[in-house]
Design a protein around this motif. Structure first.
Motif, short mmCIF file in Angstrom:
data_model
loop_
_atom_site.label_atom_id
_atom_site.label_comp_id
_atom_site.label_asym_id
_atom_site.label_seq_id
_atom_site.Cartn_x
_atom_site.Cartn_y
_atom_site.Cartn_z
N ALA A 119 5.27 5.86 2.00
CA ALA A 119 4.73 7.21 1.90
C ALA A 119 5.68 8.08 1.10
N HIS A 120 5.11 8.96 0.26
CA HIS A 120 5.89 9.89 -0.55
C HIS A 120 5.25 11.27 -0.43
N ASN A 121 6.05 12.25 -0.01
CA ASN A 121 5.57 13.61 0.24
C ASN A 121 6.59 14.57 -0.35
N ILE A 122 6.11 15.52 -1.16
CA ILE A 122 7.04 16.40 -1.86
C ILE A 122 6.58 17.85 -1.76
N GLY A 123 7.54 18.77 -1.74
CA GLY A 123 7.24 20.19 -1.75
C GLY A 123 8.14 20.91 -2.73
N LEU A 124 7.58 21.85 -3.48
CA LEU A 124 8.39 22.67 -4.38
C LEU A 124 9.32 23.55 -3.56
N GLY A 125 10.51 23.69 -4.08
CA GLY A 125 11.46 24.56 -3.41
C GLY A 125 12.86 24.03 -3.20
N GLY A 126 13.16 22.77 -2.94
CA GLY A 126 12.21 21.67 -2.95
C GLY A 126 12.67 20.62 -1.94
N ALA A 127 11.79 19.71 -1.64
CA ALA A 127 12.12 18.60 -0.76
C ALA A 127 11.21 17.43 -1.09
N VAL B 227 0.85 -1.18 0.00
CA VAL B 227 0.00 0.00 0.00
C VAL B 227 0.88 1.23 0.00
N ILE B 228 0.46 2.26 -0.72
CA ILE B 228 1.26 3.47 -0.93
C ILE B 228 0.38 4.70 -0.76
N GLU B 229 0.87 5.66 -0.01
CA GLU B 229 0.28 7.00 0.03
C GLU B 229 1.28 7.94 -0.62
N LEU B 230 0.92 8.54 -1.74
CA LEU B 230 1.86 9.41 -2.44
C LEU B 230 1.25 10.78 -2.70
N HIS B 231 2.11 11.70 -3.08
CA HIS B 231 1.76 13.12 -3.13
C HIS B 231 1.09 13.47 -4.46
N GLY C 14 1.93 15.21 5.25
CA GLY C 14 2.88 14.11 5.38
C GLY C 14 2.62 13.23 6.57
N ILE C 15 2.16 13.82 7.69
CA ILE C 15 1.86 13.01 8.87
C ILE C 15 0.54 12.28 8.68
N ALA C 16 -0.41 12.89 7.97
CA ALA C 16 -1.66 12.20 7.67
C ALA C 16 -1.41 10.96 6.81
N GLN C 17 -0.45 11.04 5.91
CA GLN C 17 -0.09 9.85 5.13
C GLN C 17 0.40 8.74 6.05
N THR D 245 -0.30 3.65 8.95
CA THR D 245 -0.29 2.96 10.24
C THR D 245 -1.58 2.19 10.45
N TRP D 246 -2.71 2.83 10.15
CA TRP D 246 -4.00 2.13 10.26
C TRP D 246 -4.05 0.94 9.30
N GLN D 247 -3.54 1.13 8.09
CA GLN D 247 -3.55 0.03 7.12
C GLN D 247 -2.73 -1.16 7.62
N LEU D 248 -1.55 -0.88 8.16
CA LEU D 248 -0.68 -1.98 8.60
C LEU D 248 -1.20 -2.65 9.86
#
Length: 398
Positions: free
Chosen positions: A382-390, A294-298, A354-357, A362-365
């Protein structure tokens, strides 16, 4: 030293101004839920890392003071849309480095209505010479010009146009991403939007910056999420093994020359960063795409989900459009991607995302995700990205 998430909590993500609350109210709700989930009290927290983008300096203190006044260190983090995962990463580093045994990661955001701009607290594109995302928007302006549409939607919309021109990706494939995520959100009581939409309805929605329509763009949102990160010895001492989810590997990358050298929006919005962060996580954990359940991505925009499929190695370069249409990324497919509804449908309060992901995974696992549960999920990313960037990629394991 290993680190574990033992408690998570979040508010429902809501359209700004829907509820009469302040950021400290939402932070209290999420933080209290995370502590209760871990069967801990705030006095057990030794440090707190708070993330937000649009509140004033030391808003983190104002938020956690609602949980308790214990005098612990509080750190305030702002890393654009990757703020929440950055806070989680700092909490993990404090634990794995031996500085603390129990750290709270808390992300929250109270936003204004309307489209998110291109950078800065005012939400506007601002002066390219002084904007933190000046390099990124300069790439877009050189290749595509600059139009009078929301700047963030514009740079991602232009990335979609490039992907379509290069690989034959279709508007229907982009819409398939949004339709899937809106369908997933129908089972998520925390999601800002819970109505399903068909591909045709996504395509017929109001244009934002073509080919992107409104239903392919994440909304501005109010909300908060929290996670309690602890050491292995803390787990043993407090008998938390039944609740613990291991943070097996985590990596953050920032822009390199690869983000700008090609002159494409595809690279400027973070594809090279995401690919490198995923590589580091796979290498550190000894896993690969085939090991994920399972994957949560941005998915800030539908095109970014397609780009992230490629960055994470779920498919080859240019193959993400057909993958989205194939059903491989939904229930019954090879992976379930964004069972929460993702940013497009769950909502996107920047500091909390990012923490909601991590909360969703956590609930899924644990097998606690209810109607959206992925059967037998053991490994999550989990994948979380921000422009600027990170770009932050996190592997969680049960």
């Amino acid at each position: 030293m290993r680190s574990y998430i033992v408690g998570v909590g979040m508010t429902r993500f809501e359209k700004p101004e829907t509820r009469d609350w302040q950021y400290w109210d939402m932070a209290k709700e999420a933080g209290t839920a995370a502590l209760a989930d871990a069967s801990l009290a705030y006095r057990d927290i030794q440090q707190a890392v708070t993330g937000y983008c649009f509140q004033a300096s030391t808003a983190g203190q104002r938020a956690v003071y609602e949980l308790g006044l214990t005098g612990v260190p509080v750190y305030n983090v702002n890393n654009n849309c990757a703020t929440g995962s950055t806070a989680l990463m700092m909490a993990r580093q404090f634990v794995e480095g031996g500085a603390s045994d129990c750290v709270l990661a808390l992300g929250f955001e109270k936003m204004a209505r309307g489209s998110l701009g291109g950078g800065g607290a005012d939400g506007g594109a601002g002066d390219f010479k002084t904007s933190p995302v000046a390099r990124h928007y300069a790439v877009m302006a050189a290749a595509h010009g600059f139009e009078m549409t929301p700047p963030t939607a514009q740079i991602f919309g232009n990335a979609a146009r490039e992907h379509m021109e290069r690989y034959g990706t279709t508007e229907a494939q982009l819409a398939a991403v949004a339709a899937k995520n809106h369908r997933h959100s129908a089972g998520n009581p925390y999601a800002q939007f819970q109505a399903p939409y068909t591909v045709d309805e996504v395509l017929a929605a109001k244009p934002v910056h073509l080919p992107l329509t409104r239903l392919q763009c994440s909304p501005t949102s109010d909300g908060a999420a929290a996670a309690v990160v602890v050491s292995e010895r803390f787990v043993e001492r407090h008998d938390l093994g039944a609740r613990a989810v291991e943070i097996a590997a985590q990596a953050m990358t920032t822009d390199t020359e690869a983000s700008f050298a090609s002159g494409t929006c595809v690279d400027a919005v973070g594809l090279p960063m995401s690919r490198e962060a995923a590589r580091q996580v796979y290498e550190a954990s000894g896993t690969g795409p085939d090991d994920l359940d399972v994957i949560e991505l941005h998915d800030c925009f539908s095109i970014n989900e397609l780009l992230t499929y490629e960055a994470l190695g779920l498919c080859g370069e240019g193959e993400s459009g057909p993958l989205a249409e194939s059903g491989a990324t939904t229930h019954g497919g090879r992976w379930v991607v964004n069972p929460s509804g993702g940013l497009i449908s769950k909502g996107h309060p920047l500091g909390a995302t990012g923490i909601a992901q991590a909360a969703e995974l956590t609930w899924q696992l644990r097998g606690e995700a209810g109607a959206r549960q992925v059967p037998g999920a053991r490994t999550a990313l989990a994948h979380n990205i921000g422009l600027g960037g990170a770009a932050v990629v996190t592997l969680l394991r049960r």
